[in-house]
Design a protein around this motif. Structure first.
Motif, PDB file in Angstrom:
ATOM      1  N   GLY A 124       0.831  -1.178   0.183  1.00 24.88           N
ATOM      2  CA  GLY A 124       0.038   0.038  -0.028  1.00 24.88           C
ATOM      3  C   GLY A 124       0.952   1.348  -0.040  1.00 24.88           C
ATOM      4  O   GLY A 124       0.557   2.177  -0.662  1.00 24.88           O
ATOM      5  N   THR A 125       2.046   1.149   0.772  1.00 24.15           N
ATOM      6  CA  THR A 125       2.909   2.453   0.978  1.00 24.15           C
ATOM      7  C   THR A 125       3.131   2.845  -0.379  1.00 24.15           C
ATOM      8  O   THR A 125       3.361   3.952  -0.834  1.00 24.15           O
ATOM      9  N   TYR A 151      -3.780   7.523   7.498  1.00 20.40           N
ATOM     10  CA  TYR A 151      -2.385   6.878   7.290  1.00 20.40           C
ATOM     11  C   TYR A 151      -2.448   6.398   5.737  1.00 20.40           C
ATOM     12  O   TYR A 151      -3.293   5.676   5.477  1.00 20.40           O
ATOM     13  N   HIS A 152      -1.272   6.517   5.222  1.00 23.56           N
ATOM     14  CA  HIS A 152      -1.291   6.249   4.098  1.00 23.56           C
ATOM     15  C   HIS A 152       0.084   5.388   3.702  1.00 23.56           C
ATOM     16  O   HIS A 152       0.608   5.431   2.652  1.00 23.56           O
ATOM     17  N   ASN A 218      -7.538   4.395  10.177  1.00 22.07           N
ATOM     18  CA  ASN A 218      -6.326   4.322  10.891  1.00 22.07           C
ATOM     19  C   ASN A 218      -6.114   5.160  12.124  1.00 22.07           C
ATOM     20  O   ASN A 218      -5.266   5.584  12.811  1.00 22.07           O
ATOM     21  N   ASP A 246      -7.558   6.601  -1.337  1.00 26.96           N
ATOM     22  CA  ASP A 246      -6.954   5.308  -0.583  1.00 26.96           C
ATOM     23  C   ASP A 246      -7.658   4.292  -0.039  1.00 26.96           C
ATOM     24  O   ASP A 246      -8.034   4.420   0.964  1.00 26.96           O
ATOM     25  N   VAL A 248      -6.881   1.152   0.467  1.00 30.92           N
ATOM     26  CA  VAL A 248      -5.940   0.071   0.789  1.00 30.92           C
ATOM     27  C   VAL A 248      -6.572  -0.846   1.514  1.00 30.92           C
ATOM     28  O   VAL A 248      -6.685  -2.044   1.753  1.00 30.92           O
ATOM     29  N   LYS A 274      -3.833  -4.514   0.423  1.00 33.08           N
ATOM     30  CA  LYS A 274      -4.519  -5.760   1.377  1.00 33.08           C
ATOM     31  C   LYS A 274      -5.164  -6.806   0.790  1.00 33.08           C
ATOM     32  O   LYS A 274      -4.559  -7.692   0.243  1.00 33.08           O
TER      33      LYS A 274
END
Ligand code: PLP
Length: 380
Positions: A124-125, A151-152, A218, A246, A248, A274
């Motif tokens: 994901g990052t 959070y990404h 997150n 995002d 993810v 994920k």
């Protein structure tokens, strides 16, 4: 939570922790596994099956973590195991393209029709990092907006803590991230459209992208309020800002597809991870053709990976998505999470403990407070 009550102790996990500490940083490879916020030493997992994981001492646990999202089908699903085993027999990685990459892309597009073109990465990052680079190239602008509490991944530009309660310029959220690197990261407040307007007014024509978790997962689970995302879509579009959704965590999580579908917005770019890897390291970014065509080899934005689109990982993703598509487990998942929610509420009521439960499908988070939790400040 223990599946059985015959707790067998943690002697083996303790031994492994001590052995691991000599070689691995904190004996883990991702900090949340260190149990720092909840106390105790990490347990070492030996195997997982369905809804259970078993540790090195033979204790069984109901797994509510599901590897932070990917294991939506439970552990070692027989169909995924057999698909992956068969794929492994044909070789692991070739540094050349395989049909599996096309197949997984087709499955993803059946759920995300707005993703004209897709690029697979390994996490994901990597997906969010690459999407930001691409948005900057496309707009020829530098600044990005993220939301406090979202959070990404651990890319420098996105590791920015929010200023406390005010819309502010980003400050480094991790040692080793120089201020110069995050000076172009602006922090807005989740569920506060005025905080975006202020940033746009302050930096007109300088903002390349706005990245958001459509349902924040997150900072605990925080749901977008009515019209927040729609207004965000309108504002970003009006100002030529690339909207990066995002997904993810939310992708293929609450339904077959993304949160944006039932929330009624579409990003210019979408990030996934994920679930689409079925438990293997996979991420993806994709979106509008005119933007994605800027990625190498079609365009000048460089982004690459030795193991990107790895055929074993693609196979795990394909089989996982196929099972999700065929069996539609989402209503049952939501029902289970709702039963959990009702249980939390009943116990909290009986004990007179303040409690708010935020839930979106199977994403659920209890907060020990009486106030509604709608942003990072209230979550904290
Ligand atoms: N984006 C979101 C919304 C996430 O929840 C995460 C991880 O939890 C990431 C990005 C980063 O993904 P990864 O840990 O695969 O790098």
């Amino acid at each position: 939570m223990m599946a059985e009550h015959n707790y067998k102790g943690n002697v083996q996990s303790q031994r492994l922790f001590e052995r691991g500490s000599k070689h691995l940083v904190g004996s883990v490879n991702s900090p949340v596994r260190a149990f720092g916020s909840v106390g105790g030493d990490p347990i070492f997992i030996q195997r997982g099956e369905g809804a259970y994981v078993y540790d090195a001492d033979g204790n069984a646990y109901i797994d509510y973590v599901a590897s932070y999202g990917p294991m939506i089908l439970g552990h070692a699903h027989p169909r995924v195991v057999s698909a992956v085993t068969e794929a492994a027999r044909a070789g692991f990685t070739f540094g050349a393209t395989t049909e599996q990459e096309i197949e997984l892309a087709e499955l993803i597009k059946s759920a995300f029709p707005g993703m004209d073109l897709i690029r697979f990465v390994n996490s994901g990052t990597e997906a969010t990092m690459s999407a930001i680079r691409l948005a900057r190239a496309y707009t020829k602008r530098k600044k990005i907006i993220k939301f406090s509490g979202c959070y990404h991944g651990h890319e420098d530009n996105l590791l920015v803590a929010a200023g406390s309660g005010v819309v502010t310029l980003g400050l480094p959220g991790s040692a080793g991230v120089p201020e110069e690197v995050v000076k172009d990261t602006l922090v807005a407040l989740y569920n506060d459209i005025d905080s975006i307007r202020e940033l746009i007014d302050r930096f007109p024509d300088e903002i390349a992208a706005c990245i958001i978790e459509p349902v924040a997962g997150n900072m605990g689970v925080v749901l977008p309020e009515q019209d927040f995302l729609k207004e965000l879509r309108q504002l970003t579009e009006a100002h030529g800002i690339v909207l990066i959704i995002d997904e993810v965590m939310t992708g293929f999580r609450s339904k077959f597809g993304g949160a944006q579908e039932h929330l009624g917005i579409e990003g210019d770019l979408v990030c996934l991870g994920k679930v689409i890897g079925g438990g293997f390291p996979v991420g993806a970014y994709g979106g509008r053709k005119d933007i994605m065509e800027m990625v190498a080899p079609l365009g000048p934005v460089y982004q690459a990976g030795t193991l990107s689109g790895n055929p074993i990982a693609m196979t795990a993703g394909i089989e996982t998505l196929r099972i999700l598509q065929e069996t539609d487990p989402y209503p049952a998942l939501a029902e289970t999470a709702e039963a959990l929610e009702q249980g939390f509420k009943q116990i909290a009521g009986d004990l007179d403990v303040p409690l708010q439960v935020n839930r979106s499908g199977s994403m659920i988070c209890p907060f020990l407070t009486r106030q509604p939790v709608r942003d990072f400040a209230s979550a904290q």
